[in-house]
Motif scaffolding. Structure first.
Motif, PDB file in Angstrom:
ATOM      1  N   HIS A  50       0.715  -1.286   0.079  1.00  0.00           N
ATOM      2  CA  HIS A  50      -0.076   0.110   0.081  1.00  0.00           C
ATOM      3  C   HIS A  50       1.007   1.271   0.045  1.00  0.00           C
ATOM      4  O   HIS A  50       0.315   2.350  -0.360  1.00  0.00           O
ATOM      5  CB  HIS A  50      -0.970  -0.044   1.093  1.00  0.00           C
ATOM      6  N   PHE A  51       2.182   1.080   0.463  1.00  0.00           N
ATOM      7  CA  PHE A  51       3.067   2.339   0.289  1.00  0.00           C
ATOM      8  C   PHE A  51       3.430   2.475  -1.198  1.00  0.00           C
ATOM      9  O   PHE A  51       3.852   3.779  -1.425  1.00  0.00           O
ATOM     10  CB  PHE A  51       4.308   1.974   1.114  1.00  0.00           C
ATOM     11  N   GLN A  52       3.214   1.831  -1.997  1.00  0.00           N
ATOM     12  CA  GLN A  52       3.723   1.878  -3.479  1.00  0.00           C
ATOM     13  C   GLN A  52       2.393   2.088  -4.336  1.00  0.00           C
ATOM     14  O   GLN A  52       2.532   2.108  -5.464  1.00  0.00           O
ATOM     15  CB  GLN A  52       4.358   0.880  -3.902  1.00  0.00           C
ATOM     16  N   ASP A  53       1.240   2.172  -3.848  1.00  0.00           N
ATOM     17  CA  ASP A  53       0.003   2.132  -4.482  1.00  0.00           C
ATOM     18  C   ASP A  53      -0.035   3.487  -5.694  1.00  0.00           C
ATOM     19  O   ASP A  53       0.341   4.393  -5.118  1.00  0.00           O
ATOM     20  CB  ASP A  53      -1.177   2.359  -3.731  1.00  0.00           C
ATOM     21  N   THR A  54      -0.582   3.106  -6.924  1.00  0.00           N
ATOM     22  CA  THR A  54      -0.648   4.177  -7.704  1.00  0.00           C
ATOM     23  C   THR A  54      -2.114   4.752  -7.747  1.00  0.00           C
ATOM     24  O   THR A  54      -2.468   5.602  -8.216  1.00  0.00           O
ATOM     25  CB  THR A  54      -0.394   3.557  -9.130  1.00  0.00           C
ATOM     26  N   VAL A  55      -3.015   4.106  -6.996  1.00  0.00           N
ATOM     27  CA  VAL A  55      -4.281   4.808  -6.715  1.00  0.00           C
ATOM     28  C   VAL A  55      -4.425   5.222  -5.405  1.00  0.00           C
ATOM     29  O   VAL A  55      -3.761   4.899  -4.424  1.00  0.00           O
ATOM     30  CB  VAL A  55      -5.332   3.516  -6.934  1.00  0.00           C
ATOM     31  N   PRO A  56      -5.568   6.142  -5.176  1.00  0.00           N
ATOM     32  CA  PRO A  56      -5.372   6.838  -3.683  1.00  0.00           C
ATOM     33  C   PRO A  56      -5.998   5.795  -2.955  1.00  0.00           C
ATOM     34  O   PRO A  56      -6.789   4.783  -2.950  1.00  0.00           O
ATOM     35  CB  PRO A  56      -6.718   7.849  -4.025  1.00  0.00           C
ATOM     36  N   VAL A  57      -5.506   5.933  -1.919  1.00  0.00           N
ATOM     37  CA  VAL A  57      -5.686   4.890  -0.613  1.00  0.00           C
ATOM     38  C   VAL A  57      -6.141   5.705   0.519  1.00  0.00           C
ATOM     39  O   VAL A  57      -5.711   6.872   0.902  1.00  0.00           O
ATOM     40  CB  VAL A  57      -4.724   4.026  -0.113  1.00  0.00           C
ATOM     41  N   LEU A  58      -7.437   5.654   0.976  1.00  0.00           N
ATOM     42  CA  LEU A  58      -8.026   6.067   2.207  1.00  0.00           C
ATOM     43  C   LEU A  58      -7.989   5.210   3.494  1.00  0.00           C
ATOM     44  O   LEU A  58      -7.943   3.917   3.250  1.00  0.00           O
ATOM     45  CB  LEU A  58      -9.456   6.430   1.787  1.00  0.00           C
ATOM     46  N   HIS A  59      -7.857   5.989   4.459  1.00  0.00           N
ATOM     47  CA  HIS A  59      -7.753   5.124   6.022  1.00  0.00           C
ATOM     48  C   HIS A  59      -9.214   4.977   6.360  1.00  0.00           C
ATOM     49  O   HIS A  59     -10.041   5.880   6.598  1.00  0.00           O
ATOM     50  CB  HIS A  59      -7.070   6.049   6.929  1.00  0.00           C
ATOM     51  N   GLY A  60      -9.834   3.605   6.440  1.00  0.00           N
ATOM     52  CA  GLY A  60     -11.108   3.575   6.770  1.00  0.00           C
ATOM     53  C   GLY A  60     -11.218   3.301   8.333  1.00  0.00           C
ATOM     54  O   GLY A  60     -12.139   4.192   8.672  1.00  0.00           O
ATOM     55  N   SER A  61     -10.494   2.512   8.936  1.00  0.00           N
ATOM     56  CA  SER A  61     -10.704   2.395  10.405  1.00  0.00           C
ATOM     57  C   SER A  61      -9.510   1.621  11.034  1.00  0.00           C
ATOM     58  O   SER A  61      -8.735   1.125  10.171  1.00  0.00           O
ATOM     59  CB  SER A  61     -11.998   1.668  10.654  1.00  0.00           C
ATOM     60  N   GLN A  62      -9.369   1.745  12.302  1.00  0.00           N
ATOM     61  CA  GLN A  62      -8.500   0.802  12.938  1.00  0.00           C
ATOM     62  C   GLN A  62      -8.930   0.408  14.192  1.00  0.00           C
ATOM     63  O   GLN A  62      -9.609   1.401  14.787  1.00  0.00           O
ATOM     64  CB  GLN A  62      -7.037   1.700  12.972  1.00  0.00           C
ATOM     65  N   ASN A 115      -6.179  -3.980  13.941  1.00  0.00           N
ATOM     66  CA  ASN A 115      -7.047  -4.334  12.701  1.00  0.00           C
ATOM     67  C   ASN A 115      -7.265  -2.790  11.906  1.00  0.00           C
ATOM     68  O   ASN A 115      -7.616  -1.908  12.531  1.00  0.00           O
ATOM     69  CB  ASN A 115      -8.477  -4.954  12.717  1.00  0.00           C
ATOM     70  N   THR A 116      -6.697  -2.793  10.612  1.00  0.00           N
ATOM     71  CA  THR A 116      -6.807  -1.560   9.702  1.00  0.00           C
ATOM     72  C   THR A 116      -7.449  -1.800   8.533  1.00  0.00           C
ATOM     73  O   THR A 116      -7.251  -2.659   7.953  1.00  0.00           O
ATOM     74  CB  THR A 116      -5.358  -1.189   9.761  1.00  0.00           C
ATOM     75  N   VAL A 117      -8.413  -0.901   8.047  1.00  0.00           N
ATOM     76  CA  VAL A 117      -9.116  -1.097   6.832  1.00  0.00           C
ATOM     77  C   VAL A 117      -8.486   0.345   6.141  1.00  0.00           C
ATOM     78  O   VAL A 117      -8.758   1.472   6.490  1.00  0.00           O
ATOM     79  CB  VAL A 117     -10.432  -0.853   7.097  1.00  0.00           C
ATOM     80  N   LEU A 118      -7.932  -0.376   4.953  1.00  0.00           N
ATOM     81  CA  LEU A 118      -7.551   0.773   3.834  1.00  0.00           C
ATOM     82  C   LEU A 118      -8.412   0.622   2.683  1.00  0.00           C
ATOM     83  O   LEU A 118      -8.637  -0.632   2.337  1.00  0.00           O
ATOM     84  CB  LEU A 118      -6.144   0.284   3.437  1.00  0.00           C
ATOM     85  N   ILE A 119      -8.934   1.718   2.328  1.00  0.00           N
ATOM     86  CA  ILE A 119      -9.744   1.853   1.129  1.00  0.00           C
ATOM     87  C   ILE A 119      -8.905   1.985  -0.367  1.00  0.00           C
ATOM     88  O   ILE A 119      -8.510   3.363  -0.169  1.00  0.00           O
ATOM     89  CB  ILE A 119     -10.917   2.710   1.343  1.00  0.00           C
ATOM     90  N   HIS A 120      -8.796   1.404  -1.230  1.00  0.00           N
ATOM     91  CA  HIS A 120      -8.282   1.564  -2.687  1.00  0.00           C
ATOM     92  C   HIS A 120      -9.489   2.108  -3.528  1.00  0.00           C
ATOM     93  O   HIS A 120     -10.285   1.410  -3.684  1.00  0.00           O
ATOM     94  CB  HIS A 120      -7.647   0.502  -2.974  1.00  0.00           C
ATOM     95  N   VAL A 121      -9.186   3.481  -4.043  1.00  0.00           N
ATOM     96  CA  VAL A 121     -10.427   4.038  -4.840  1.00  0.00           C
ATOM     97  C   VAL A 121      -9.889   4.162  -6.244  1.00  0.00           C
ATOM     98  O   VAL A 121      -8.551   4.631  -6.640  1.00  0.00           O
ATOM     99  CB  VAL A 121     -10.633   5.196  -4.199  1.00  0.00           C
ATOM    100  N   GLY A 122     -10.753   3.771  -7.199  1.00  0.00           N
ATOM    101  CA  GLY A 122     -10.555   4.003  -8.512  1.00  0.00           C
ATOM    102  C   GLY A 122      -9.915   2.850  -9.298  1.00  0.00           C
ATOM    103  O   GLY A 122     -10.008   2.918 -10.410  1.00  0.00           O
ATOM    104  N   ALA A 123      -9.687   1.797  -8.484  1.00  0.00           N
ATOM    105  CA  ALA A 123      -9.517   0.405  -9.269  1.00  0.00           C
ATOM    106  C   ALA A 123      -9.888  -0.645  -8.487  1.00  0.00           C
ATOM    107  O   ALA A 123      -9.438  -0.698  -7.264  1.00  0.00           O
ATOM    108  CB  ALA A 123      -7.914   0.597  -9.519  1.00  0.00           C
TER     109      ALA A 123
END
Length: 125
Positions: A50-62, A115-123
């Motif tokens: 997720h540190f190298q993602d080319t799509v936006p990443v949002l932090h959902g929850s932890q 527990n962490t939720v990351l949201i990948h947007v656009g792909a």
């Protein structure tokens, strides 16, 4: 995806992290205790995609689930795993909700689970 790392928690690291979030220093039996949210920076020890993602990443929850406090001098055996993936369609297109679980143990004793939720947007990932 599952990765493991040995993480040594030093007093200096706890002090720097506490200062960065403006948290007071706390002690238990004379040992410095890490702020409850400190395991989130343990991710930096992993070479995670997720540190190298080319799509936006949002932090959902932890969510932090502690069995024992993290103290200075602990050497933690930590495991980061992708525990759930859910695909949804949002107003702006596809979204992927990835739940990651970070478990940390000291000499076989569970210390914390994050527990962490990351949201990948656009792909769709």
């Amino acid at each position: 995806m599952k990765a493991t790392k040995k993480i040594t928690v030093t007093a200096d690291w706890i002090q720097r992290y506490a200062k960065s979030i403006d948290a007071p220093l706390q002690y238990l039996h004379g040992k410095l205790i890490a702020p409850a949210t400190m395991p989130i920076v343990f991710w930096q020890q992993f070479n995670h995609a997720h540190f190298q993602d080319t799509v936006p990443v949002l932090h959902g929850s932890q969510q932090f689930i502690y069995q024992l406090p993290i103290q200075e001098g602990m050497v933690l055996d930590c495991e980061l795993a992708l525990s759930q993936t859910e695909h949804k369609q949002g107003k702006q297109g596809p979204m992927t909700f990835n739940t990651y679980t970070l478990n940390c143990f000291e000499q076989g004793t569970e210390i914390v689970q994050l527990n962490t939720v990351l949201i990948h947007v656009g792909a769709a990932i």
